[in-house]
Design an enzyme around this catalytic site. Structure first.
Site, PDB file in Angstrom:
ATOM      1  N   ASP A  41       0.862  -1.191   0.000  1.00 56.38           N
ATOM      2  CA  ASP A  41       0.000   0.000   0.000  1.00 56.38           C
ATOM      3  C   ASP A  41       0.890   1.230   0.000  1.00 56.38           C
ATOM      4  O   ASP A  41       1.969   1.234   0.585  1.00 56.38           O
ATOM      5  CB  ASP A  41      -0.906  -0.006   1.238  1.00 56.38           C
ATOM      6  CG  ASP A  41      -2.136   0.888   1.076  1.00 56.38           C
ATOM      7  OD1 ASP A  41      -3.265   0.357   1.162  1.00 56.38           O
ATOM      8  OD2 ASP A  41      -1.976   2.116   0.872  1.00 56.38           O
ATOM      9  N   LYS A  88     -13.251   0.816 -13.697  1.00 56.58           N
ATOM     10  CA  LYS A  88     -13.433  -0.520 -13.121  1.00 56.58           C
ATOM     11  C   LYS A  88     -13.857  -1.522 -14.208  1.00 56.58           C
ATOM     12  O   LYS A  88     -13.443  -2.676 -14.198  1.00 56.58           O
ATOM     13  CB  LYS A  88     -14.467  -0.464 -11.989  1.00 56.58           C
ATOM     14  CG  LYS A  88     -13.958   0.252 -10.725  1.00 56.58           C
ATOM     15  CD  LYS A  88     -12.885  -0.548 -10.028  1.00 56.58           C
ATOM     16  CE  LYS A  88     -12.485   0.030  -8.690  1.00 56.58           C
ATOM     17  NZ  LYS A  88     -11.459  -0.756  -8.001  1.00 56.58           N
ATOM     18  N   ALA A 121      -6.802   1.227  -4.968  1.00 58.89           N
ATOM     19  CA  ALA A 121      -7.534   1.942  -6.012  1.00 58.89           C
ATOM     20  C   ALA A 121      -7.724   3.393  -5.630  1.00 58.89           C
ATOM     21  O   ALA A 121      -7.629   3.765  -4.461  1.00 58.89           O
ATOM     22  CB  ALA A 121      -8.917   1.300  -6.219  1.00 58.89           C
ATOM     23  N   TYR A 178     -14.686   6.693 -12.692  1.00 59.88           N
ATOM     24  CA  TYR A 178     -14.380   5.598 -11.766  1.00 59.88           C
ATOM     25  C   TYR A 178     -15.036   4.296 -12.230  1.00 59.88           C
ATOM     26  O   TYR A 178     -14.389   3.251 -12.324  1.00 59.88           O
ATOM     27  CB  TYR A 178     -14.870   5.975 -10.351  1.00 59.88           C
ATOM     28  CG  TYR A 178     -14.860   4.842  -9.353  1.00 59.88           C
ATOM     29  CD1 TYR A 178     -13.676   4.418  -8.762  1.00 59.88           C
ATOM     30  CD2 TYR A 178     -16.050   4.185  -8.987  1.00 59.88           C
ATOM     31  CE1 TYR A 178     -13.668   3.378  -7.833  1.00 59.88           C
ATOM     32  CE2 TYR A 178     -16.047   3.155  -8.073  1.00 59.88           C
ATOM     33  CZ  TYR A 178     -14.860   2.752  -7.492  1.00 59.88           C
ATOM     34  OH  TYR A 178     -14.859   1.721  -6.584  1.00 59.88           O
ATOM     35  N   ASP A 192       3.837   2.099  -4.476  1.00 64.21           N
ATOM     36  CA  ASP A 192       2.782   2.627  -5.337  1.00 64.21           C
ATOM     37  C   ASP A 192       2.505   1.575  -6.422  1.00 64.21           C
ATOM     38  O   ASP A 192       3.448   1.151  -7.107  1.00 64.21           O
ATOM     39  CB  ASP A 192       3.292   3.943  -5.960  1.00 64.21           C
ATOM     40  CG  ASP A 192       2.203   4.694  -6.715  1.00 64.21           C
ATOM     41  OD1 ASP A 192       1.298   4.040  -7.269  1.00 64.21           O
ATOM     42  OD2 ASP A 192       2.268   5.927  -6.750  1.00 64.21           O
TER      43      ASP A 192
HETATM   44  N1  LIG Z   1     -15.885   1.025  -0.175  1.00 62.56           N
HETATM   45  C1  LIG Z   1     -16.794   0.749  -1.097  1.00 62.56           C
HETATM   46  O1  LIG Z   1     -17.974   1.047  -0.941  1.00 62.56           O
HETATM   47  C2  LIG Z   1     -16.410   0.010  -2.350  1.00 62.56           C
HETATM   48  C3  LIG Z   1     -17.427  -0.429  -3.211  1.00 62.56           C
HETATM   49  C4  LIG Z   1     -17.092  -1.130  -4.370  1.00 62.56           C
HETATM   50  C5  LIG Z   1     -15.772  -1.373  -4.652  1.00 62.56           C
HETATM   51  N2  LIG Z   1     -14.795  -0.936  -3.797  1.00 62.56           N
HETATM   52  C6  LIG Z   1     -13.398  -1.212  -4.128  1.00 62.56           C
HETATM   53  O2  LIG Z   1     -12.823  -1.929  -3.041  1.00 62.56           O
HETATM   54  C7  LIG Z   1     -11.432  -1.649  -2.981  1.00 62.56           C
HETATM   55  C8  LIG Z   1     -11.054  -1.218  -1.570  1.00 62.56           C
HETATM   56  O3  LIG Z   1     -11.765  -0.041  -1.236  1.00 62.56           O
HETATM   57  P1  LIG Z   1     -11.761   0.595   0.226  1.00 62.56           P
HETATM   58  O4  LIG Z   1     -13.135   1.055   0.492  1.00 62.56           O
HETATM   59  O5  LIG Z   1     -11.088  -0.322   1.168  1.00 62.56           O
HETATM   60  O6  LIG Z   1     -10.872   1.903  -0.036  1.00 62.56           O
HETATM   61  P2  LIG Z   1      -9.691   2.535   0.825  1.00 62.56           P
HETATM   62  O7  LIG Z   1      -9.426   3.880   0.234  1.00 62.56           O
HETATM   63  O8  LIG Z   1      -9.961   2.451   2.274  1.00 62.56           O
HETATM   64  O9  LIG Z   1      -8.481   1.560   0.479  1.00 62.56           O
HETATM   65  C9  LIG Z   1      -7.778   1.664  -0.717  1.00 62.56           C
HETATM   66  C10 LIG Z   1      -6.296   1.577  -0.384  1.00 62.56           C
HETATM   67  O10 LIG Z   1      -5.567   1.667  -1.601  1.00 62.56           O
HETATM   68  C11 LIG Z   1      -4.411   2.425  -1.352  1.00 62.56           C
HETATM   69  N3  LIG Z   1      -3.928   3.019  -2.596  1.00 62.56           N
HETATM   70  C12 LIG Z   1      -4.530   3.975  -3.341  1.00 62.56           C
HETATM   71  N4  LIG Z   1      -3.767   4.281  -4.390  1.00 62.56           N
HETATM   72  C13 LIG Z   1      -2.666   3.482  -4.320  1.00 62.56           C
HETATM   73  C14 LIG Z   1      -1.523   3.329  -5.126  1.00 62.56           C
HETATM   74  N5  LIG Z   1      -1.330   4.065  -6.236  1.00 62.56           N
HETATM   75  N6  LIG Z   1      -0.576   2.409  -4.767  1.00 62.56           N
HETATM   76  C15 LIG Z   1      -0.744   1.671  -3.633  1.00 62.56           C
HETATM   77  N7  LIG Z   1      -1.818   1.777  -2.829  1.00 62.56           N
HETATM   78  C16 LIG Z   1      -2.772   2.677  -3.169  1.00 62.56           C
HETATM   79  C17 LIG Z   1      -4.836   3.487  -0.343  1.00 62.56           C
HETATM   80  O11 LIG Z   1      -3.708   4.005   0.373  1.00 62.56           O
HETATM   81  C18 LIG Z   1      -5.809   2.709   0.525  1.00 62.56           C
HETATM   82  O12 LIG Z   1      -5.162   2.179   1.682  1.00 62.56           O
HETATM   83  C19 LIG Z   1     -11.170  -0.585  -4.049  1.00 62.56           C
HETATM   84  O13 LIG Z   1     -10.695  -1.232  -5.201  1.00 62.56           O
HETATM   85  C20 LIG Z   1     -12.538   0.009  -4.289  1.00 62.56           C
HETATM   86  O14 LIG Z   1     -12.642   0.574  -5.587  1.00 62.56           O
HETATM   87  C21 LIG Z   1     -15.086  -0.247  -2.643  1.00 62.56           C
END
Ligand SMILES: NC(=O)c1ccc[n+]([C@@H]2O[C@H](COP(=O)([O-])OP(=O)(O)OC[C@H]3O[C@@H](n4cnc5c(N)ncnc54)[C@H](O)[C@@H]3O)[C@@H](O)[C@H]2O)c1
Length: 314
Positions: A31, A147, A76, A143, A52
């Site tokens: 991360d 996806k 993401a 977004y 990254d």
């Molecule tokens: N939360 C929701 O409602 C939801 C719904 C559908 C899909 N998703 C997907 O689930 C996944 C997790 O989401 P979440 O809610 O835990 O989000 P979050 O933002 O809490 O976690 C995402 C993590 O990705 C890391 N990150 C971002 N860019 C990065 C990069 N360039 N390199 C390395 N790390 C990076 C961030 O630091 C963060 O810790 C994502 O792919 C999101 O699109 C989430």
């Protein structure tokens, strides 16, 4: 098993990492940011890498060190509004880096790549609600388009390299540890502000609906996606529609919040209604939601209240 989890510091990633460690797996987290919820130092089987996912060399070196059998890809750019303002950031992170990561994973001998898509954003305004996996993808936001595009690229990587790709397409995820400071995650944002008795902004019209799924149920779907004999792409949701104003009132009841919502302007890229029919996830993975919305909301509010009280006390 040895596994690599990208986005391991985030909301869903933190829950997934704990579940994997509890099951005895060797887990490498990757991360860009430090964990929002650190594990106890020296947690057995845990390695945490800062990097990254857009940095191909960093990704390759993490894969070489971790030698994972499964990659769970959660890192993401997660905000619809940010994607509309900064398409380059969204596309580079959610499409390009995802594709490169899967290629690198295939070269590193990974057997199953579990991607995280978005059932909430990929269908735009579907002709029939709830939408299912046969519904045509027609995203309304950068977004959502990212996806969908990522899944298409992943299918190509799968066909070219033989790595098996699964994709979990969750509805709106909620639960403890979700970031309440971001632009996504309405339940976390409302709960935090209500506990502090601050104004809560509901973006117009407020009657827009979403399908909410509890984080533990999404983690369960990711584990099932990794274990299934074939890589499948399935929506994961409750099938129920809940409006933003319904959430506001339910959370106000649980937190004792007495103010009225402050109505804000509609946000670009937001869709009026969505819910998901997870029939395919049930058939392919044996998945079904186990936490009711009432129970999930209560658990979430309890967790946020505990944090709030700890902050106030400390
Ligand atoms: N939360 C929701 O409602 C939801 C719904 C559908 C899909 N998703 C997907 O689930 C996944 C997790 O989401 P979440 O809610 O835990 O989000 P979050 O933002 O809490 O976690 C995402 C993590 O990705 C890391 N990150 C971002 N860019 C990065 C990069 N360039 N390199 C390395 N790390 C990076 C961030 O630091 C963060 O810790 C994502 O792919 C999101 O699109 C989430």
């Amino acid at each position: 098993m040895r596994v690599l989890v990208t986005g391991s510091s985030g909301f869903v990633g933190s829950h997934l990492v704990r579940r994997l460690l509890a099951a005895g797996h060797e887990v490498t987290g990757f991360d860009i940011a430090p964990p929002r919820r650190p594990l106890e130092p020296g947690a057995e089987g845990w390695r945490d890498v800062r990097g990254d996912i857009r940095d191909e060399a960093a990704v390759r070196s993490a894969l070489a060190a971790a030698r994972p059998e499964v990659v769970y890809h959660l890192a993401a750019q997660i905000s619809v509004s940010v994607s509309m303002r900064e398409p380059r950031l969204d596309i580079e992170t959610n499409v390009l880096a995802t594709t490169m990561l899967a290629q690198a994973a295939a070269e590193a001998g990974v057997q199953r790549f579990v991607n995280t898509s978005s059932g909430g954003a990929m269908f735009g305004e579907p002709p029939v609600v709830p939408a299912d996996d046969d519904t045509e993808a027609a995203p309304r936001s950068i977004y959502g388009a990212s996806k969908v595009a990522a899944e298409m690229y992943l299918r190509i990587v799968e066909a070219e390299t033989g790595i098996s790709v699964a994709s979990v397409r969750p509805a709106n995820i909620y639960g403890p540890w979700q970031d309440p400071h971001g632009e996504a995650g309405v339940i976390a944002i409302f709960t935090r502000r209500m506990l502090r008795n601050e104004d809560v902004v509901v973006f117009a019209p407020g009657t827009d609906t979403r399908d909410y799924v509890y984080v533990d149920d999404v983690v369960a779907a990711m584990l099932l996606a990794a274990e299934a004999p074939t890589g499948e792409m399935c929506v994961v949701g409750s099938g129920a529609e809940t409006s933003t104003l319904d959430i506001f009132h339910a959370l106000a009841g649980l937190t004792g919040y007495e103010r009225a919502p402050v109505m804000g302007p509609p946000r670009p890229g937001d869709i009026p209604r969505i819910a998901l029919d997870a029939r395919k996830a049930r058939e392919a993975w044996g998945w079904r939601p186990t936490v009711t919305f009432e129970d999930g909301l209560a658990r979430t509010v309890d967790a946020f209240r505990e944090e709030f009280e700890a902050e106030r006390g400390g």
